[in-house]
Design a protein around this motif. Structure first.
Motif, PDB file in Angstrom:
ATOM      1  N   ALA A  83       8.517  29.079  48.610  1.00 53.00           N
ATOM      2  CA  ALA A  83       7.817  30.494  48.201  1.00 53.00           C
ATOM      3  C   ALA A  83       6.363  30.077  48.056  1.00 53.00           C
ATOM      4  O   ALA A  83       5.453  30.773  48.548  1.00 53.00           O
ATOM      5  CB  ALA A  83       8.373  30.921  47.120  1.00 53.00           C
ATOM      6  N   GLY A  84       5.936  28.930  47.600  1.00 54.07           N
ATOM      7  CA  GLY A  84       4.678  28.528  47.281  1.00 54.07           C
ATOM      8  C   GLY A  84       4.093  28.251  48.868  1.00 54.07           C
ATOM      9  O   GLY A  84       2.657  28.728  48.855  1.00 54.07           O
ATOM     10  N   ALA A 284       5.648  26.527  55.012  1.00 58.20           N
ATOM     11  CA  ALA A 284       7.007  26.848  54.403  1.00 58.20           C
ATOM     12  C   ALA A 284       8.098  25.835  54.791  1.00 58.20           C
ATOM     13  O   ALA A 284       9.021  25.490  54.098  1.00 58.20           O
ATOM     14  CB  ALA A 284       7.134  28.238  55.140  1.00 58.20           C
ATOM     15  N   ILE A 285       8.205  25.233  56.267  1.00 62.43           N
ATOM     16  CA  ILE A 285       8.919  24.394  56.588  1.00 62.43           C
ATOM     17  C   ILE A 285       8.863  23.100  55.895  1.00 62.43           C
ATOM     18  O   ILE A 285      10.011  22.245  55.400  1.00 62.43           O
ATOM     19  CB  ILE A 285       8.796  24.255  58.120  1.00 62.43           C
ATOM     20  CG1 ILE A 285       9.119  25.507  59.001  1.00 62.43           C
ATOM     21  CG2 ILE A 285       9.909  23.144  58.686  1.00 62.43           C
ATOM     22  CD1 ILE A 285       8.742  25.334  60.326  1.00 62.43           C
ATOM     23  N   GLY A 286       7.626  22.598  55.652  1.00 63.82           N
ATOM     24  CA  GLY A 286       7.411  21.508  54.725  1.00 63.82           C
ATOM     25  C   GLY A 286       7.874  21.749  53.538  1.00 63.82           C
ATOM     26  O   GLY A 286       8.379  20.765  52.781  1.00 63.82           O
ATOM     27  N   GLY A 337       1.928  16.796  56.585  1.00 63.43           N
ATOM     28  CA  GLY A 337       1.543  17.036  57.898  1.00 63.43           C
ATOM     29  C   GLY A 337       1.694  18.456  58.352  1.00 63.43           C
ATOM     30  O   GLY A 337       1.383  18.853  59.356  1.00 63.43           O
ATOM     31  N   SER A 338       2.542  19.291  57.329  1.00 56.86           N
ATOM     32  CA  SER A 338       2.783  20.694  57.799  1.00 56.86           C
ATOM     33  C   SER A 338       1.341  21.502  57.417  1.00 56.86           C
ATOM     34  O   SER A 338       1.380  22.653  57.800  1.00 56.86           O
ATOM     35  CB  SER A 338       3.828  21.168  56.872  1.00 56.86           C
ATOM     36  OG  SER A 338       3.401  21.230  55.671  1.00 56.86           O
ATOM     37  N   GLY A 339       0.348  20.954  56.731  1.00 55.26           N
ATOM     38  CA  GLY A 339      -0.801  21.688  56.669  1.00 55.26           C
ATOM     39  C   GLY A 339      -0.853  22.311  55.476  1.00 55.26           C
ATOM     40  O   GLY A 339      -1.672  23.388  55.308  1.00 55.26           O
ATOM     41  N   THR A 340      -0.173  22.158  54.318  1.00 56.43           N
ATOM     42  CA  THR A 340      -0.238  22.650  53.158  1.00 56.43           C
ATOM     43  C   THR A 340      -1.456  22.118  52.210  1.00 56.43           C
ATOM     44  O   THR A 340      -2.233  21.327  52.834  1.00 56.43           O
ATOM     45  CB  THR A 340       1.056  22.381  52.254  1.00 56.43           C
ATOM     46  OG1 THR A 340       0.892  23.314  50.987  1.00 56.43           O
ATOM     47  CG2 THR A 340       1.131  20.802  51.984  1.00 56.43           C
ATOM     48  N   SER A 341      -1.824  22.620  51.010  1.00 61.51           N
ATOM     49  CA  SER A 341      -2.778  22.313  50.372  1.00 61.51           C
ATOM     50  C   SER A 341      -2.515  21.356  49.130  1.00 61.51           C
ATOM     51  O   SER A 341      -1.454  21.591  48.413  1.00 61.51           O
ATOM     52  CB  SER A 341      -3.485  23.543  49.798  1.00 61.51           C
ATOM     53  OG  SER A 341      -4.695  23.242  49.009  1.00 61.51           O
ATOM     54  N   GLY A 342      -3.190  20.044  48.887  1.00 62.03           N
ATOM     55  CA  GLY A 342      -2.927  19.237  48.026  1.00 62.03           C
ATOM     56  C   GLY A 342      -3.498  17.961  48.228  1.00 62.03           C
ATOM     57  O   GLY A 342      -3.895  17.591  49.462  1.00 62.03           O
ATOM     58  N   GLY A 343      -3.657  17.114  47.125  1.00 59.50           N
ATOM     59  CA  GLY A 343      -4.310  15.880  46.991  1.00 59.50           C
ATOM     60  C   GLY A 343      -3.580  14.678  47.443  1.00 59.50           C
ATOM     61  O   GLY A 343      -2.135  14.694  47.405  1.00 59.50           O
TER      62      GLY A 343
END
Length: 595
Positions: A83-84, A284-286, A337-343
């Protein structure tokens, strides 16, 4: 042709002398940027705590808490990250694609190609997206988004003022480093991170403002979050020479783990790029991979500061160590690798500490968590390709000052392994995939080590404005630029053989144009190169500093290569300077030796 002026000892030349007042101005501007970065760091940490508490504990609280600290329904652990990630995909698609990724490559790209301009919406969307990602279980740290957010604060301020691209870059990096310092209470490591990863230079004009922002941010952090180290360890004696040498073990294995983790990140990125769906759905897959990993090891979810603390203090169980080492590495690599946001720093801290803790069961006992500390420094040095940052970060996070030597061994050996076996780091690979070139090697500019008088053509052919072209043509067959003087030998302009030929039958004055570039004999070749670039010419007239109208020589673009040739000679030419002379053996000495 080199000039006839005798070569003098080359000295250090501070090219930034003329910009010192600007340096002070930018340093003053960096102070509020550092304060704003500290507030942004606090806001992000509170927002992460709020979302984590709402999603996993159904309560309204802003305290940082681990998603896996208590038992949760399986469906919540599995689908909360999905969901996030869906929210992040929508924010990136319809808000700004710049929020994708872990922040540092995006900041580097803004510096390299965007003249250090970051859109204001990124300053809002990046921390919000990161808080959503981490708060719903994403295995990331807050430092990457803080780098992007703090950088955006500095960039926005710079865009509101009349500043150059380099000055915008300085304020961008000042904000980024300030955010790092406020997050980890690590001022020196934040300055080193700025130098090793973001500034691409070590010059007073940028170093001083960045330091001013970091100091301001650290002071603000003391009032907002306290001054204690993030992972403080009890004081312990120096580990000893044996431990210093054995630190090679977590160092080498940390370098190999850094290579494996980096390869996994880009293997995942390549895999997602081949999917026949829009990139908006990739996070979402990540997120599904994160949820599956959370079912196996819940403590791998979220920032994981509490887990890092257990690893560094020797309180982690074997199952937690193995779970973090395997699960955290896999879900971090796949989701990043999925392109989400985080450090990336907090996950690297946890993975490195888990590696060291695992090896601690096989290595001699030193102190509780000692090998975990070495593993942390090693993996940071290997993944980020920033060995100095890895060493200092570990020391400031733990205050284990007596562990300096083994940390140097671990971080530098991991860095060496990473450089030898992997072409690019997790940061520079992403930049290279965007068709940008990024150098991570710092060296003295050879143009700074030579002066104009050492390479110029001294006593050039000088023409007088009143001469006819027919008189001058026989003297103008070899040079391409001719200074033109008046009757008192004062420089009034320059001409070329081509210009003279087009003015046949007239005087030299008719073929003369203003000198677009002049320099002085004691200018460094770097200053000469800057003047040639500014004047859009390839040759400059060298004039006396005390008498600016007196011609001393001509320097060409080709002559600037003299410094580069010297630099290449020193790098590649190999010779034996000292030779061992064999002492001839006389017949008498040989006879006596036989006796």
């Amino acid at each position: 042709m080199s000039g006839g002026t005798p070569a003098q000892p080359r000295a250090t030349h501070l090219g930034d002398f003329q910009v010192r007042p600007r340096m002070l101005l930018i340093a003053l501007l960096a102070v509020p940027v550092g304060g704003a970065a500290a507030l942004a760091a606090l806001a992000l940490l509170k927002l992460i705590g709020l979302i984590t508490n709402l999603v996993f504990y159904q309560r309204f609280d802003t305290a940082l808490v681990a998603p896996g600290a208590a038992a949760h329904p399986w469906w919540l652990v599995l689908f909360a990250p999905v969901a996030g990630a869906l929210v992040i995909g929508l924010m990136a698609r319809f808000g700004s694609e710049k929020i994708r990724g872990h922040g540092m490559p995006e900041a580097i790209e803004a510096i390299l190609t965007g003249e250090s301009k970051i859109a204001p919406r990124v300053a809002v969307l990046k921390p919000v997206s990161a808080a959503v990602s981490i708060g719903t279980g994403g295995p990331f740290g807050a430092e990457g988004p803080i780098i992007m957010t703090g950088g955006a604060v500095g960039s926005i301020l710079a865009q509101l003022l009349h500043l150059s691209a380099d000055e915008r870059k300085t304020l961008l990096v000042a904000g980024a480093a300030g955010g790092m310092a406020a997050t980890f209470n690590a001022p020196l490591a934040s300055i080193l991170l700025a130098v090793e990863l973001l500034l691409f230079e070590w010059r007073p004009r940028s170093f001083v403002p960045v330091a001013a922002a970091v100091l301001t941010s650290t002071l603000c952090r003391g009032f907002l979050l306290g001054t204690d180290p993030v992972f403080g360890l009890p004081a312990a004696p120096a580990p000893g020479a044996a431990a210093d040498v054995l630190a090679l073990v977590p160092g080498i294995t940390g370098g190999l783990l850094a290579i494996a983790a980096t390869a996994l990140v880009y293997l995942a990125e390549d895999g997602f790029a081949r999917l026949p769906i829009h990139w908006m759905w990739w996070p979402a897959i990540g997120g599904l991979a994160i949820g599956a990993g959370g079912l196996i090891e819940p403590r791998a979810l979220g920032v994981g500061y509490d887990v890092i603390d257990q690893l560094l203090t020797g309180r982690a169980t074997t199952s937690l160590i193995v779970g973090v080492l395997v699960v955290k590495t896999l879900i971090w690599s796949l989701s990043l690798g999925s392109g989400t946001s985080g450090g990336v720093l907090a996950p690297v801290f946890m993975i490195g500490a888990a590696l060291g803790a695992a090896e601690g069961g096989l290595l001699p006992h030193v102190t509780a968590g000692f090998w975990a500390v070495c593993g942390l420094a090693a993996v940071v040095g290997g993944v980020m390709r920033s060995p100095l940052t890895g060493i200092v970060f570990t020391l400031e996070l733990t205050h284990a000052w007596n562990d300096l030597l083994p940390l140097v061994v671990a971080s530098v050996s991991a860095y060496a392994v990473s450089v030898l076996l992997l072409k690019r780091s997790v940061l520079t690979e992403k930049i290279a995939r965007r068709r940008l070139h990024l150098t991570r090697e710092y060296t003295t500019d050879p143009l700074e080590t030579f002066f104009a008088h050492e390479v110029m053509t001294a006593n050039p052919v000088v023409l007088t404005r009143g001469e006819t072209v027919y008189e001058t043509l026989p003297h103008s067959r070899h040079a391409t630029l001719y200074p033109v003087v008046d009757g008192q030998d004062r420089l009034i302009g320059v001409t070329t053989r081509h210009a003279l030929l087009t003015c046949a039958g007239r005087t030299v004055a008719d073929a003369t144009t203003p000198a677009h570039a002049t320099c002085h004999p004691d200018d460094t070749l770097r200053e000469v190169a800057n003047k040639l670039a500014t004047g859009h010419v390839t040759q400059a007239v060298v004039v006396d500093r005390e008498e600016p109208a007196r011609v001393r020589g001509v320097v060409t673009l080709a002559q600037l290569l003299h410094a580069r040739r010297r630099d290449l000679h020193e790098e590649h030419h190999r010779e034996r300077v000292l030779a061992v002379t064999r002492i001839p053996v006389t017949s008498s000495s040989a006879t006596s030796s036989r006796r």
